[in-house]
Structures are given as structure tokens and as C-alpha cells.
Design a protein around this motif. Structure first.
Motif, PDB file in Angstrom:
ATOM      1  N   GLU A  42      35.282  37.833  45.548  1.00  0.00           N
ATOM      2  CA  GLU A  42      34.155  38.762  45.536  1.00  0.00           C
ATOM      3  C   GLU A  42      33.591  38.934  44.131  1.00  0.00           C
ATOM      4  O   GLU A  42      32.370  38.961  43.940  1.00  0.00           O
ATOM      5  CB  GLU A  42      34.589  40.115  46.091  1.00  0.00           C
ATOM      6  CG  GLU A  42      34.843  40.119  47.592  1.00  0.00           C
ATOM      7  CD  GLU A  42      35.244  41.486  48.098  1.00  0.00           C
ATOM      8  OE1 GLU A  42      35.427  41.633  49.312  1.00  0.00           O
ATOM      9  OE2 GLU A  42      35.378  42.412  47.277  1.00  0.00           O
ATOM     10  N   ILE A  43      34.474  39.050  43.132  1.00  0.00           N
ATOM     11  CA  ILE A  43      34.040  39.219  41.739  1.00  0.00           C
ATOM     12  C   ILE A  43      33.202  38.029  41.290  1.00  0.00           C
ATOM     13  O   ILE A  43      32.106  38.181  40.723  1.00  0.00           O
ATOM     14  CB  ILE A  43      35.258  39.398  40.804  1.00  0.00           C
ATOM     15  CG1 ILE A  43      35.958  40.736  41.083  1.00  0.00           C
ATOM     16  CG2 ILE A  43      34.838  39.320  39.338  1.00  0.00           C
ATOM     17  CD1 ILE A  43      37.295  40.881  40.391  1.00  0.00           C
ATOM     18  N   LEU A  44      33.695  36.826  41.557  1.00  0.00           N
ATOM     19  CA  LEU A  44      32.992  35.611  41.124  1.00  0.00           C
ATOM     20  C   LEU A  44      31.696  35.401  41.896  1.00  0.00           C
ATOM     21  O   LEU A  44      30.689  34.965  41.335  1.00  0.00           O
ATOM     22  CB  LEU A  44      33.917  34.398  41.274  1.00  0.00           C
ATOM     23  CG  LEU A  44      35.100  34.387  40.296  1.00  0.00           C
ATOM     24  CD1 LEU A  44      36.120  33.334  40.688  1.00  0.00           C
ATOM     25  CD2 LEU A  44      34.607  34.133  38.879  1.00  0.00           C
ATOM     26  N   ALA A  45      31.713  35.723  43.179  1.00  0.00           N
ATOM     27  CA  ALA A  45      30.507  35.575  43.992  1.00  0.00           C
ATOM     28  C   ALA A  45      29.410  36.510  43.490  1.00  0.00           C
ATOM     29  O   ALA A  45      28.241  36.119  43.392  1.00  0.00           O
ATOM     30  CB  ALA A  45      30.819  35.860  45.461  1.00  0.00           C
ATOM     31  N   ARG A  46      29.791  37.739  43.136  1.00  0.00           N
ATOM     32  CA  ARG A  46      28.818  38.709  42.658  1.00  0.00           C
ATOM     33  C   ARG A  46      28.209  38.251  41.331  1.00  0.00           C
ATOM     34  O   ARG A  46      27.003  38.355  41.103  1.00  0.00           O
ATOM     35  CB  ARG A  46      29.483  40.081  42.497  1.00  0.00           C
ATOM     36  CG  ARG A  46      28.509  41.199  42.212  1.00  0.00           C
ATOM     37  CD  ARG A  46      29.096  42.571  42.468  1.00  0.00           C
ATOM     38  NE  ARG A  46      30.289  42.809  41.697  1.00  0.00           N
ATOM     39  CZ  ARG A  46      31.518  42.885  42.224  1.00  0.00           C
ATOM     40  NH1 ARG A  46      31.694  42.744  43.526  1.00  0.00           N
ATOM     41  NH2 ARG A  46      32.567  43.117  41.464  1.00  0.00           N
ATOM     42  N   ARG A  47      29.053  37.689  40.439  1.00  0.00           N
ATOM     43  CA  ARG A  47      28.559  37.218  39.144  1.00  0.00           C
ATOM     44  C   ARG A  47      27.643  36.002  39.310  1.00  0.00           C
ATOM     45  O   ARG A  47      26.713  35.805  38.542  1.00  0.00           O
ATOM     46  CB  ARG A  47      29.734  36.862  38.234  1.00  0.00           C
ATOM     47  CG  ARG A  47      30.504  38.074  37.742  1.00  0.00           C
ATOM     48  CD  ARG A  47      31.519  37.684  36.694  1.00  0.00           C
ATOM     49  NE  ARG A  47      32.272  38.844  36.223  1.00  0.00           N
ATOM     50  CZ  ARG A  47      33.215  38.787  35.298  1.00  0.00           C
ATOM     51  NH1 ARG A  47      33.521  37.614  34.757  1.00  0.00           N
ATOM     52  NH2 ARG A  47      33.857  39.861  34.909  1.00  0.00           N
ATOM     53  N   ALA A  48      27.950  35.178  40.289  1.00  0.00           N
ATOM     54  CA  ALA A  48      27.162  33.960  40.501  1.00  0.00           C
ATOM     55  C   ALA A  48      25.936  34.205  41.374  1.00  0.00           C
ATOM     56  O   ALA A  48      25.135  33.293  41.591  1.00  0.00           O
ATOM     57  CB  ALA A  48      28.046  32.888  41.139  1.00  0.00           C
ATOM     58  N   GLY A  49      25.802  35.428  41.894  1.00  0.00           N
ATOM     59  CA  GLY A  49      24.668  35.731  42.762  1.00  0.00           C
ATOM     60  C   GLY A  49      24.780  35.097  44.131  1.00  0.00           C
ATOM     61  O   GLY A  49      23.772  34.820  44.788  1.00  0.00           O
ATOM     62  N   ILE A  50      26.014  34.869  44.568  1.00  0.00           N
ATOM     63  CA  ILE A  50      26.248  34.242  45.875  1.00  0.00           C
ATOM     64  C   ILE A  50      26.659  35.313  46.873  1.00  0.00           C
ATOM     65  O   ILE A  50      27.514  36.150  46.589  1.00  0.00           O
ATOM     66  CB  ILE A  50      27.364  33.164  45.782  1.00  0.00           C
ATOM     67  CG1 ILE A  50      26.925  32.051  44.833  1.00  0.00           C
ATOM     68  CG2 ILE A  50      27.708  32.607  47.154  1.00  0.00           C
ATOM     69  CD1 ILE A  50      28.033  31.085  44.489  1.00  0.00           C
ATOM     70  N   GLU A  51      26.049  35.294  48.042  1.00  0.00           N
ATOM     71  CA  GLU A  51      26.397  36.241  49.092  1.00  0.00           C
ATOM     72  C   GLU A  51      27.501  35.651  49.968  1.00  0.00           C
ATOM     73  O   GLU A  51      27.329  34.596  50.579  1.00  0.00           O
ATOM     74  CB  GLU A  51      25.172  36.556  49.954  1.00  0.00           C
ATOM     75  CG  GLU A  51      25.463  37.605  51.028  1.00  0.00           C
ATOM     76  CD  GLU A  51      24.236  37.921  51.858  1.00  0.00           C
ATOM     77  OE1 GLU A  51      23.145  37.433  51.504  1.00  0.00           O
ATOM     78  OE2 GLU A  51      24.383  38.638  52.858  1.00  0.00           O
ATOM     79  N   LEU A  52      28.636  36.317  49.992  1.00  0.00           N
ATOM     80  CA  LEU A  52      29.758  35.850  50.823  1.00  0.00           C
ATOM     81  C   LEU A  52      29.464  36.165  52.282  1.00  0.00           C
ATOM     82  O   LEU A  52      29.077  37.281  52.616  1.00  0.00           O
ATOM     83  CB  LEU A  52      31.062  36.524  50.394  1.00  0.00           C
ATOM     84  CG  LEU A  52      31.577  36.185  48.998  1.00  0.00           C
ATOM     85  CD1 LEU A  52      32.828  36.992  48.707  1.00  0.00           C
ATOM     86  CD2 LEU A  52      31.885  34.702  48.878  1.00  0.00           C
TER      87      LEU A  52
END
Length: 357
Positions: A42-52
Motif C-alpha cells: 500500500e505504501i509503495l502503491a500510494r507513492r507510485a500513484g498506483i491504485e490497488l
């Protein structure tokens, strides 16, 4: 450090120092942040602008809404502290307690107006529904179906999760106001979809790196104790959110250290809370100590003499010594019944220690 190596092409890292470990971006975040794989994702997805993408998008949408309404509520309380008439009085009170302007800003302290609908009206104007505000624990539902603000006439402490997202609040009654305010001295956000007091430790998002660095955590009782300690430079300090330490709290702390020191208020309630935490921590294999201070709580000691807290915070008494001293204070060791009571209290603690020696 020079011993830490990153290979961008292969997307791996390795530390050739004392830890001698390595891995990919997910294992790095798991280790440095002390989280499990889903949280690292979740942390990395949020930083990368990716919606899980999850199996239940409705559940994700509800959580997202609660994070948004909680964040906006925190901004509302912050603004009230600096601009409303009573908020300015609350701000002066916080400064009298020893808090600096930058500390108040860093911890996002605020003020809830002593009115029934100020926050609710503000959030509704921002596009949130009555149900969303209620689901975030920010309002109370009357029997006839109407809603009113849960926090009124209180100094507000936002509670953040490990990723520094606001998930709830603690409201301290501002005693300088006139009129009756329902509820106790402190009230907390009730259990919600994003807030569970048995899982959240106040200040952990700011303390986690210092806990890992010092390989030690100090657990205190109050929000201001945590804030004042960080202001004094002792940043490996957290507090439970309106509850005794739970096994989930301890499981989270064990990601960062196995050394736990307790510093609870110097009263009967504080002693009971300390003993509960000690028993649970010992049963989970923590190295437990007790920090004794010559004041009611750390906040009072820091205001009186910051250096005394800095000195006390790095020294702790072994937990058995704490129990022995308390037992001898309460019972007469010269009598048979006194010896019986002392042995009962101390041996119960010794029994909890895993190591036989």
C-alpha cells in the motif's frame, strides 16, 4: 552508509554491514518501516500513484471516504485553534503547558468549538454525508435520528496510523470554558472502519525510526506526555490510545524492538495500568523495564526540568525490582501476613518471565 548497496538495474539491495541482509523494494519497506507485506504494498502503491485493486471495491471506497473526512476534520480543528476566540485561549493553554508553536503545528493539535453542529456543517458543505461523518466517529446519533458533533469544547489530538494518515481523535476537555460539557476529561473516536484503539499507538508514525535506532521503546499514558517527550528530543516514545496496552500493540512494537520501558502516571490508576502492561509484555518475551520519575507524569517533569526527563528516560529499573519496591511499600515485611502478601505479588511476576534463570 558505504556498506549499503543498491543495484537499480536488478532492483535489489544488500547491506554488507552487521545486519548482512538484502532483498527487493518490498522487503526494504517492510524492514525499514516495520510493516507486513500488504502494508508495504500500500505504501509503495500510494507513492507510485498506483491504485490497488481489491476484491471488494465498496469496502475500499468506504475506507477512502473515512480517511478523507478524518483528514478534513483535522484541518478544521487546526484552523479553529488559531482563529476562533476560544481556540486562541486553548492555544495559550497549550503554550502554558510547555508546548512550542512548531510542536503544536507538527502534531496538528486543534480545537473543537463548543457548539452542536460546527464540524458537521463544515463537512457537509465539503460534500460529505451525515452517514459518512457518523461512520468516521465524528458525530453522535440521537434517538430521533438526528446527528450532532461528538467533540465539543475540547482540545483535539489527531491520531494517525503507521502511515501518518489521520484515523481518529482524542479530545481533552478545555476546563477554562464555562458551561457543562458532556463526557469525561478525555473522549476518543469510537471503533470505526479505519480506527481500532487496540491496534493504534499514538505517535508511532513519528517514533518508529527512533525506536529502531535506539532498539528501545518507552510507553507512556498521555498524548501530551508523548508530544512533550518528542519536543525534548526523546523520540522513541508512544502511548496507547485511551486503553491499556494490548497484545496487538505489543505485536506491532516487536517489529521494531524487544526492549520495552513503561512510564505511567504516579498514581493508583497508573500503577494498575503499568502492571497490566508488564504482565502482558513479559508473557510475550519483551525485556521490560520501568522508568521512575519525580513527578506525576513526563509532561509535568519536562515542563519543570527537561534535563531530568532526558536523564530519567535513558535509565529504567528491572521490572522485578519495580514489583518488589511496590510490594514493600504496601506491606510490612516484618509481619507474617506482610511477607505472605509480598511473596504473592512478586512471585506472580517472576513466574511470567520465560527465562528460568
Amino acid at each position: 552508509t558505504p556498506s549499503f548497496f543498491v543495484n537499480p538495474a536488478r532492483q535489489i539491495w544488500h547491506c554488507f554491514g552487521g545486519c548482512s541482509t538484502g532483498g527487493d523494494i518490498f522487503s526494504f519497506v517492510m524492514k525499514i518501516e516495520g510493516v507486513e507485506f500488504p502494508e508495504a504494498l500500500e505504501i509503495l502503491a500510494r507513492r507510485a500513484g498506483i491504485e490497488l485493486k481489491r476484491e471488494d471495491p465498496r469496502f475500499v471506497y468506504e475506507r477512502k471516504k473515512l480517511y478523507e473526512v478524518s483528514e478534513l476534520a483535522a484541518k478544521f480543528f487546526e484552523k479553529q485553534l488559531g482563529e476562533s476566540e476560544n481556540g486562541k485561549k486553548a492555544l495559550e493553554y497549550l503554550k502554558e503547558r510547555g508546548l512550542k508553536n512548531e510542536t503544536i503545528s507538527q502534531w496538528r493539535l486543534g480545537y473543537a468549538p463548543n457548539t452542536w453542529n460546527s464540524l458537521k456543517s463544515f463537512l457537509k458543505n465539503a460534500g460529505f454525508s451525515e452517514k459518512e461523518i457518523y461512520a468516521a466517529g465524528l458525530s453522535v446519533k440521537k434517538e430521533e435520528g438526528n446527528y450532532y458533533d461528538r467533540f465539543r469544547g475540547r482540545i483535539m489530538f489527531p491520531i494517525s496510523d503507521i502511515n501518518s494518515q489521520v484515523v481518529g481523535f482524542t479530545g481533552r476537555i478545555f476546563e477554562q470554558l464555562t458551561g457543562e460539557i458532556e463526557g469525561g476529561k478525555y473522549i476518543n473516536t469510537p471503533q470505526t472502519l479505519i480506527y481500532d484503539k487496540s491496534k493504534v499507538l499514538y505517535g508511532l508514525d513519528k517514533a518508529k525510526m527512533d525506536i529502531r535506532k535506539s532498539d528501545r521503546v518507552i510507553a507512556v499514558e498521555g498524548n501530551i506526555d508523548v508530544i512533550m517527550s518528542h519536543q525534548a528530543g526523546i523520540k522513541n516514545v508512544v502511548a496507547s490510545s485511551g486503553t491499556a496496552l494490548t497484545h496487538i500493540h505489543l505485536k506491532i512494537l516487536k517489529r521494531y524492538t524487544q526492549n520495552l520501558d513503561l512510564c505511567f502516571d504516579q498514581d493508583s490508576a497508573g500503577e494498575i495500568a503499568a502492571k497490566r502492561g508488564i504482565d502482558l509484555a513479559l508473557s510475550q518475551g519483551f525485556n521490560v523495564g520501568v522508568v521512575n520519575i519525580p513527578a506525576k507524569d513526563p509532561a509535568d517533569l519536562i515542563k519543570e526540568n527537561q534535563d531530568k526527563w532526558v536523564e530519567a528516560s535513558v535509565k529504567s529499573n528491572p521490572v522485578v525490582q519495580f514489583y518488589i519496591e511496590k510490594a514493600f511499600q504496601k506491606h510490612d515485611a516484618k509481619t507474617a501476613i506482610g511477607k505472605k502478601n509480598i511473596s504473592r505479588e512478586v512471585l506472580l511476576v517472576i513466574k511470567l518471565i520465560e527465562n528460568k534463570v
